[in-house]
Motif scaffolding. Sequence first.
Motif, short mmCIF file in Angstrom:
data_model
loop_
_atom_site.label_atom_id
_atom_site.label_comp_id
_atom_site.label_asym_id
_atom_site.label_seq_id
_atom_site.Cartn_x
_atom_site.Cartn_y
_atom_site.Cartn_z
N GLN A 122 -12.10 45.19 -14.02
CA GLN A 122 -12.29 43.74 -13.92
C GLN A 122 -13.76 43.36 -13.83
OE1 GLN A 122 -9.41 42.24 -14.58
NE2 GLN A 122 -8.58 44.33 -14.43
N MET A 123 -14.60 44.28 -13.41
CA MET A 123 -16.03 44.02 -13.37
C MET A 123 -16.55 43.74 -14.79
SD MET A 123 -17.18 46.99 -10.68
CE MET A 123 -18.94 46.64 -10.83
N ALA A 124 -16.19 44.62 -15.73
CA ALA A 124 -16.62 44.45 -17.12
C ALA A 124 -15.93 43.26 -17.77
CB ALA A 124 -16.34 45.72 -17.90
N LYS A 125 -14.65 43.07 -17.44
CA LYS A 125 -13.87 42.00 -18.06
C LYS A 125 -14.43 40.62 -17.72
CE LYS A 125 -9.06 40.39 -18.18
NZ LYS A 125 -7.68 40.74 -17.76
N THR A 126 -14.68 40.38 -16.44
CA THR A 126 -15.21 39.08 -16.02
C THR A 126 -16.64 38.88 -16.52
OG1 THR A 126 -15.85 40.07 -13.88
CG2 THR A 126 -13.73 38.92 -13.98
N SER A 127 -17.41 39.95 -16.50
CA SER A 127 -18.81 39.86 -16.97
C SER A 127 -18.86 39.54 -18.46
CB SER A 127 -19.55 41.16 -16.67
OG SER A 127 -19.62 41.41 -15.28
N ALA A 128 -17.98 40.15 -19.24
CA ALA A 128 -17.94 39.90 -20.69
C ALA A 128 -17.55 38.45 -20.97
CB ALA A 128 -16.97 40.86 -21.36
N ALA A 129 -16.58 37.93 -20.22
CA ALA A 129 -16.17 36.53 -20.40
C ALA A 129 -17.31 35.58 -20.10
CB ALA A 129 -14.97 36.22 -19.51
N LEU A 130 -18.07 35.88 -19.05
CA LEU A 130 -19.20 35.03 -18.68
C LEU A 130 -20.33 35.14 -19.70
CD1 LEU A 130 -19.21 35.60 -14.84
CD2 LEU A 130 -18.90 33.39 -16.00
N LYS A 131 -20.50 36.31 -20.30
CA LYS A 131 -21.53 36.48 -21.33
C LYS A 131 -21.21 35.60 -22.54
CE LYS A 131 -25.05 38.34 -23.45
NZ LYS A 131 -26.44 38.03 -23.04
N THR A 132 -19.97 35.61 -22.98
CA THR A 132 -19.56 34.76 -24.10
C THR A 132 -19.74 33.28 -23.74
OG1 THR A 132 -17.95 36.40 -24.85
CG2 THR A 132 -17.64 34.13 -25.60
N PHE A 133 -19.34 32.93 -22.53
CA PHE A 133 -19.48 31.56 -22.03
C PHE A 133 -20.94 31.13 -22.05
CE2 PHE A 133 -19.86 28.74 -18.19
CZ PHE A 133 -19.13 27.67 -18.67
N SER A 134 -21.83 32.01 -21.61
CA SER A 134 -23.26 31.71 -21.58
C SER A 134 -23.83 31.55 -22.99
CB SER A 134 -24.00 32.81 -20.84
OG SER A 134 -25.41 32.58 -20.83
N LYS A 135 -23.43 32.44 -23.91
CA LYS A 135 -23.91 32.38 -25.29
C LYS A 135 -23.50 31.06 -25.95
CE LYS A 135 -23.50 35.93 -27.99
NZ LYS A 135 -22.90 37.10 -28.69
N ASN A 136 -22.37 30.50 -25.51
CA ASN A 136 -21.89 29.24 -26.07
C ASN A 136 -22.48 28.02 -25.34
OD1 ASN A 136 -20.36 30.62 -27.94
ND2 ASN A 136 -18.50 30.55 -26.71
N GLY A 137 -23.43 28.29 -24.45
CA GLY A 137 -24.13 27.20 -23.78
C GLY A 137 -23.52 26.73 -22.49
N GLY A 138 -22.56 27.48 -21.92
CA GLY A 138 -21.90 27.06 -20.69
C GLY A 138 -22.78 27.20 -19.46
N LEU A 139 -22.56 26.36 -18.47
CA LEU A 139 -23.27 26.39 -17.19
C LEU A 139 -22.41 27.10 -16.15
CD1 LEU A 139 -25.46 25.50 -15.11
CD2 LEU A 139 -24.14 23.36 -14.85
N TYR A 140 -22.97 28.14 -15.53
CA TYR A 140 -22.26 28.89 -14.49
C TYR A 140 -23.08 28.89 -13.21
CZ TYR A 140 -20.63 33.03 -11.89
OH TYR A 140 -20.19 33.90 -10.91
N ILE A 141 -22.47 28.38 -12.13
CA ILE A 141 -23.10 28.37 -10.81
C ILE A 141 -22.33 29.33 -9.91
CG2 ILE A 141 -23.75 26.96 -8.83
CD1 ILE A 141 -23.65 24.51 -10.70
N SER A 142 -23.01 30.34 -9.39
CA SER A 142 -22.40 31.31 -8.49
C SER A 142 -22.82 31.01 -7.05
CB SER A 142 -22.84 32.73 -8.87
OG SER A 142 -22.35 33.67 -7.92
N ILE A 143 -21.82 30.96 -6.16
CA ILE A 143 -22.10 30.69 -4.75
C ILE A 143 -21.49 31.83 -3.93
CG2 ILE A 143 -21.82 29.08 -2.84
CD1 ILE A 143 -21.36 26.93 -5.10
N MET A 144 -22.34 32.60 -3.30
CA MET A 144 -21.90 33.76 -2.53
C MET A 144 -21.72 33.38 -1.06
SD MET A 144 -24.34 36.58 -4.39
CE MET A 144 -25.23 35.72 -5.70
N THR A 145 -20.52 33.66 -0.54
CA THR A 145 -20.22 33.38 0.85
C THR A 145 -19.95 34.70 1.57
OG1 THR A 145 -17.82 33.09 0.58
CG2 THR A 145 -19.21 31.20 0.08
N HIS A 146 -19.74 34.61 2.87
CA HIS A 146 -19.58 35.83 3.67
C HIS A 146 -18.16 36.37 3.60
CE1 HIS A 146 -20.05 38.67 6.91
NE2 HIS A 146 -19.01 38.15 7.53
#
Length: 286
Positions: free
Chosen positions: A178-202
């Motif tokens: 799932q590490m590679a799967k989610t990362s690949a989806a986000l890479k495609t999303f980014s290449k298509n101009g998508g905005l991704y905000i990551s918020i890390m909590t405890h």
Amino acid sequence: MMKDFFTKKKKYATVPSAKARQDVPEGIVRKCPKCKKIMYVKELQKHLFVCQSCGYHYPISAQVRAEMLFDQNSYVEFDRNMVSLNPLQFPNYLNKLESDRKKTGLNEAVWTGKGMIEGYETAVAIMDKGFRMGSMGSVVGEKLTRLVEYADQNGLPVIIFSASGGARMQEGVLSLMQMAKTSAALKTFSKNGGLYISIMTHPTTGGVSASFASLGDYNFAEPGALIGFAGRRIIEQTIGEKLPEDFQTAEFLLKHGQLDQVIPRSELRNVLSRILSIHAAGGVEG
């Protein structure tokens, strides 16, 4: 321009040790794990579950966070009925999953859906550490991937709140995939101009911190959040050195350039809405 998004940095409590955590009756009062102040739960709710004495940010459930984040009655959940199987026939795994479903009201360790934040429609995932410590198995990875693909197809920004102990050992290599799967989806999303905000909590640790949690166009964290891959003791034994007291806290990562900002819970919604408004306007601040 980045500085205009944020308020001045404040000092907040670091992650409390296990010894410091003391249970008090739920629903009446709680004792702060950091400063030991006793507060009424209603007062904590009023302040978004942040200690007004020391700034300690209590971990909160996915449902509570959704209610804090979205405009009232504006959000809908995706893939609610998706549940994990037991591909490795791991002993007692299904019973533990069922126990966590009853405890959290979720069918898995992540809530996914869409909603409005100050009028801006957004695709959002919120991990809940109350479900198998927020561990990422095949269903968590699938739900996150579907969310990102939905956002890509519908031109929505993505916000992911991470809270995880890492990959789920009961699913073995399937969870690591799932590490590679989610990362690949986000890479495609980014290449298509998508905005991704990551918020890390405890806490945000293990395979989650090493994959989608660290891939945001903006990488934020709540004060005092534990963020890292391997545990502190393992690292110290490996390198033969004593690590700083604040090692792997959000503040430590910010100081060393691994985060864009540490944002108190009370300010987060305003920061997010401003970023969404700027990107919705094509990057031109009005």
